[in-house]
Design a protein around this motif. Structure first.
Motif, PDB file in Angstrom:
ATOM      1  N   ALA A  37       0.813  -1.221   0.000  1.00 47.00           N
ATOM      2  CA  ALA A  37       0.000   0.000   0.000  1.00 47.00           C
ATOM      3  C   ALA A  37       0.844   1.267   0.000  1.00 47.00           C
ATOM      4  CB  ALA A  37      -0.946  -0.015   1.201  1.00 47.00           C
ATOM      5  N   ALA A  38       1.939   1.278   0.749  1.00 46.28           N
ATOM      6  CA  ALA A  38       2.755   2.502   0.811  1.00 46.28           C
ATOM      7  C   ALA A  38       3.311   2.885  -0.568  1.00 46.28           C
ATOM      8  CB  ALA A  38       3.885   2.334   1.828  1.00 46.28           C
ATOM      9  N   PRO A  39       3.851   1.929  -1.351  1.00 48.01           N
ATOM     10  CA  PRO A  39       4.282   2.318  -2.706  1.00 48.01           C
ATOM     11  C   PRO A  39       3.123   2.795  -3.581  1.00 48.01           C
ATOM     12  CG  PRO A  39       5.323   0.262  -2.067  1.00 48.01           C
ATOM     13  CD  PRO A  39       4.293   0.570  -1.023  1.00 48.01           C
ATOM     14  N   LEU A  40       1.938   2.198  -3.375  1.00 46.49           N
ATOM     15  CA  LEU A  40       0.776   2.637  -4.149  1.00 46.49           C
ATOM     16  C   LEU A  40       0.395   4.068  -3.779  1.00 46.49           C
ATOM     17  CD1 LEU A  40      -1.440   1.908  -6.160  1.00 46.49           C
ATOM     18  CD2 LEU A  40      -2.778   1.009  -4.252  1.00 46.49           C
ATOM     19  N   VAL A  41       0.424   4.381  -2.475  1.00 53.34           N
ATOM     20  CA  VAL A  41       0.150   5.753  -2.020  1.00 53.34           C
ATOM     21  C   VAL A  41       1.166   6.714  -2.627  1.00 53.34           C
ATOM     22  CG1 VAL A  41       0.178   7.263   0.001  1.00 53.34           C
ATOM     23  CG2 VAL A  41      -1.011   5.087   0.109  1.00 53.34           C
ATOM     24  N   GLY A  42       2.441   6.303  -2.629  1.00 54.47           N
ATOM     25  CA  GLY A  42       3.484   7.141  -3.215  1.00 54.47           C
ATOM     26  C   GLY A  42       3.274   7.366  -4.698  1.00 54.47           C
ATOM     27  N   ALA A  43       2.880   6.303  -5.405  1.00 52.29           N
ATOM     28  CA  ALA A  43       2.652   6.439  -6.852  1.00 52.29           C
ATOM     29  C   ALA A  43       1.476   7.366  -7.143  1.00 52.29           C
ATOM     30  CB  ALA A  43       2.402   5.062  -7.463  1.00 52.29           C
ATOM     31  N   LEU A  44       0.408   7.238  -6.358  1.00 51.97           N
ATOM     32  CA  LEU A  44      -0.764   8.104  -6.559  1.00 51.97           C
ATOM     33  C   LEU A  44      -0.430   9.554  -6.249  1.00 51.97           C
ATOM     34  CD1 LEU A  44      -3.599   5.849  -5.078  1.00 51.97           C
ATOM     35  CD2 LEU A  44      -3.150   6.367  -7.483  1.00 51.97           C
ATOM     36  N   ALA A  45       0.284   9.772  -5.128  1.00 52.42           N
ATOM     37  CA  ALA A  45       0.659  11.140  -4.752  1.00 52.42           C
ATOM     38  C   ALA A  45       1.610  11.742  -5.779  1.00 52.42           C
ATOM     39  CB  ALA A  45       1.299  11.150  -3.362  1.00 52.42           C
ATOM     40  N   GLY A  46       2.586  10.932  -6.233  1.00 54.96           N
ATOM     41  CA  GLY A  46       3.519  11.419  -7.248  1.00 54.96           C
ATOM     42  C   GLY A  46       2.827  11.734  -8.557  1.00 54.96           C
ATOM     43  N   GLY A  47       1.876  10.875  -8.952  1.00 54.43           N
ATOM     44  CA  GLY A  47       1.134  11.120 -10.191  1.00 54.43           C
ATOM     45  C   GLY A  47       0.294  12.382 -10.124  1.00 54.43           C
ATOM     46  N   ALA A  48      -0.378  12.582  -8.985  1.00 48.86           N
ATOM     47  CA  ALA A  48      -1.194  13.794  -8.826  1.00 48.86           C
ATOM     48  C   ALA A  48      -0.317  15.044  -8.833  1.00 48.86           C
ATOM     49  CB  ALA A  48      -1.992  13.714  -7.527  1.00 48.86           C
ATOM     50  N   THR A  49       0.832  14.960  -8.161  1.00 49.15           N
ATOM     51  CA  THR A  49       1.757  16.094  -8.138  1.00 49.15           C
ATOM     52  C   THR A  49       2.311  16.368  -9.527  1.00 49.15           C
ATOM     53  OG1 THR A  49       2.381  15.516  -5.878  1.00 49.15           O
ATOM     54  CG2 THR A  49       3.820  17.027  -7.033  1.00 49.15           C
ATOM     55  N   THR A 147      11.066  15.913 -11.321  1.00 49.67           N
ATOM     56  CA  THR A 147      11.888  15.630 -10.142  1.00 49.67           C
ATOM     57  C   THR A 147      11.124  15.923  -8.858  1.00 49.67           C
ATOM     58  OG1 THR A 147      13.893  16.170 -11.381  1.00 49.67           O
ATOM     59  CG2 THR A 147      14.069  16.158  -8.980  1.00 49.67           C
ATOM     60  N   HIS A 148      10.424  17.060  -8.820  1.00 53.70           N
ATOM     61  CA  HIS A 148       9.625  17.402  -7.639  1.00 53.70           C
ATOM     62  C   HIS A 148       8.509  16.385  -7.412  1.00 53.70           C
ATOM     63  CE1 HIS A 148      11.795  20.976  -6.906  1.00 53.70           C
ATOM     64  NE2 HIS A 148      11.223  21.759  -7.814  1.00 53.70           N
ATOM     65  N   ALA A 149       7.905  15.908  -8.495  1.00 57.36           N
ATOM     66  CA  ALA A 149       6.827  14.923  -8.373  1.00 57.36           C
ATOM     67  C   ALA A 149       7.353  13.601  -7.826  1.00 57.36           C
ATOM     68  CB  ALA A 149       6.153  14.717  -9.734  1.00 57.36           C
ATOM     69  N   VAL A 150       8.529  13.174  -8.304  1.00 53.45           N
ATOM     70  CA  VAL A 150       9.133  11.935  -7.805  1.00 53.45           C
ATOM     71  C   VAL A 150       9.449  12.059  -6.312  1.00 53.45           C
ATOM     72  CG1 VAL A 150      11.181  10.465  -7.938  1.00 53.45           C
ATOM     73  CG2 VAL A 150      10.027  11.185 -10.031  1.00 53.45           C
ATOM     74  N   LEU A 151      10.013  13.191  -5.926  1.00 50.41           N
ATOM     75  CA  LEU A 151      10.322  13.417  -4.511  1.00 50.41           C
ATOM     76  C   LEU A 151       9.051  13.439  -3.662  1.00 50.41           C
ATOM     77  CD1 LEU A 151      13.129  16.123  -4.777  1.00 50.41           C
ATOM     78  CD2 LEU A 151      13.388  13.716  -4.148  1.00 50.41           C
ATOM     79  N   GLY A 153       6.213  11.858  -4.337  1.00 48.87           N
ATOM     80  CA  GLY A 153       5.728  10.482  -4.236  1.00 48.87           C
ATOM     81  C   GLY A 153       6.545   9.658  -3.261  1.00 48.87           C
ATOM     82  N   PHE A 154       7.866   9.817  -3.324  1.00 51.26           N
ATOM     83  CA  PHE A 154       8.743   9.099  -2.402  1.00 51.26           C
ATOM     84  C   PHE A 154       8.468   9.512  -0.961  1.00 51.26           C
ATOM     85  CE2 PHE A 154      12.977   8.382  -0.391  1.00 51.26           C
ATOM     86  CZ  PHE A 154      13.027   7.013  -0.586  1.00 51.26           C
ATOM     87  N   GLY A 155       8.289  10.812  -0.752  1.00 51.40           N
ATOM     88  CA  GLY A 155       7.984  11.309   0.592  1.00 51.40           C
ATOM     89  C   GLY A 155       6.641  10.797   1.103  1.00 51.40           C
ATOM     90  N   ALA A 156       5.638  10.749   0.218  1.00 55.88           N
ATOM     91  CA  ALA A 156       4.321  10.245   0.619  1.00 55.88           C
ATOM     92  C   ALA A 156       4.388   8.771   0.995  1.00 55.88           C
ATOM     93  CB  ALA A 156       3.312  10.458  -0.509  1.00 55.88           C
ATOM     94  N   ALA A 157       5.163   7.987   0.231  1.00 60.22           N
ATOM     95  CA  ALA A 157       5.315   6.562   0.548  1.00 60.22           C
ATOM     96  C   ALA A 157       6.007   6.377   1.901  1.00 60.22           C
ATOM     97  CB  ALA A 157       6.108   5.864  -0.554  1.00 60.22           C
ATOM     98  N   LEU A 158       7.087   7.127   2.129  1.00 61.39           N
ATOM     99  CA  LEU A 158       7.788   7.030   3.413  1.00 61.39           C
ATOM    100  C   LEU A 158       6.901   7.460   4.569  1.00 61.39           C
ATOM    101  CD1 LEU A 158      11.414   8.306   2.702  1.00 61.39           C
ATOM    102  CD2 LEU A 158      10.675   5.989   3.206  1.00 61.39           C
ATOM    103  N   LEU A 159       6.152   8.542   4.366  1.00 59.85           N
ATOM    104  CA  LEU A 159       5.284   9.040   5.436  1.00 59.85           C
ATOM    105  C   LEU A 159       4.193   8.038   5.775  1.00 59.85           C
ATOM    106  CD1 LEU A 159       4.532  11.367   7.319  1.00 59.85           C
ATOM    107  CD2 LEU A 159       3.135  12.298   5.469  1.00 59.85           C
ATOM    108  N   SER A 160       3.576   7.444   4.759  1.00 60.47           N
ATOM    109  CA  SER A 160       2.515   6.467   5.024  1.00 60.47           C
ATOM    110  C   SER A 160       3.072   5.233   5.722  1.00 60.47           C
ATOM    111  CB  SER A 160       1.809   6.076   3.726  1.00 60.47           C
ATOM    112  OG  SER A 160       2.729   5.479   2.828  1.00 60.47           O
TER     113      SER A 160
END
Length: 201
Positions: A37-49, A147-151, A153-160
């Motif tokens: 789930a955490a990578p999925l959250v990161g991917a969704l957050a990165g995609g939206a960003t 680059t900002h979007a990748v960061l 998404g990575f931050g959202a995955a780590l946070l979740s």
């Protein structure tokens, strides 16, 4: 993983408690969430960003224009009390009076900060303006936006993942406190007669 493997080995142990099973299941659910789930959250957050930033990139490139400005004269550096912001950033820039023509055809002349090795009157440099000729920042480019979007998404995955692990630790802590409370109550009942069973006293 240690908890899960340990519970599997000790599942037939007479000291095995129901709370041990709950703790193991909680660890398993947390592990699955962190791995799936955490990578999925990161991917969704990165995609939206990414979508939002790329939309901003398109809008900025549509609204901002690069013009050719000419140095009229070199000006004295701004006094710190008049321009308290960005003093360190000004160390690499020179303040000049510049002249340019806006995309709408109007002429402009005002002080600007430029990065020129040798600013001299008559020298040319690129300047970003809006449609009316007002100076503006350089528009965001697509690579920086990605680059900002990748960061993000990575931050959202780590946070979740961190929040999930924090919730697991908090739940386990409460379970342990409840376990100790039950043990204390059992001890209070058995405490007065402890050690005297079968002594005939």
């Amino acid at each position: 993983m240690r908890v899960i493997s340990g519970l599997w080995r000790w599942r037939h142990n007479p000291l095995y408690r129901p709370t041990d099973l709950a703790e193991g299941l909680l660890a398993l659910v947390t592990l699955l969430f962190v791995l799936v789930a955490a990578p999925l959250v990161g991917a969704l957050a990165g995609g939206a960003t990414e979508d939002a930033l790329q939309r901003s990139v398109r809008e900025q490139h549509k609204a901002r224009h690069q013009v050719r400005a000419t140095v009229v004269r070199v000006l004295e550096p701004a006094r710190p009390d008049l321009d308290p912001e960005g003093i360190s950033g000004q160390a690499l820039r020179t303040r000049v009076m510049a002249r340019w023509t806006a995309p709408d055809g109007t002429g402009h002349q005002r002080p600007v900060l430029v990065r020129l090795k040798d600013p001299r009157p008559g020298g040319h440099f690129p300047l970003w303006t809006d449609a009316e000729g007002r100076t503006t920042a350089r528009p965001l480019d697509t690579t920086t936006a990605t680059t900002h979007a990748v960061l993000a998404g990575f931050g959202a995955a780590l946070l979740s993942a961190a929040l999930t692990e924090g919730a697991r630790r908090l739940t386990v802590r409460r379970m342990v406190r409840h376990r100790y409370a039950v043990l204390d109550r059992a001890w209070d009942k058995a405490g007065p007669d402890w050690g005297r069973t079968g002594t005939g006293s």
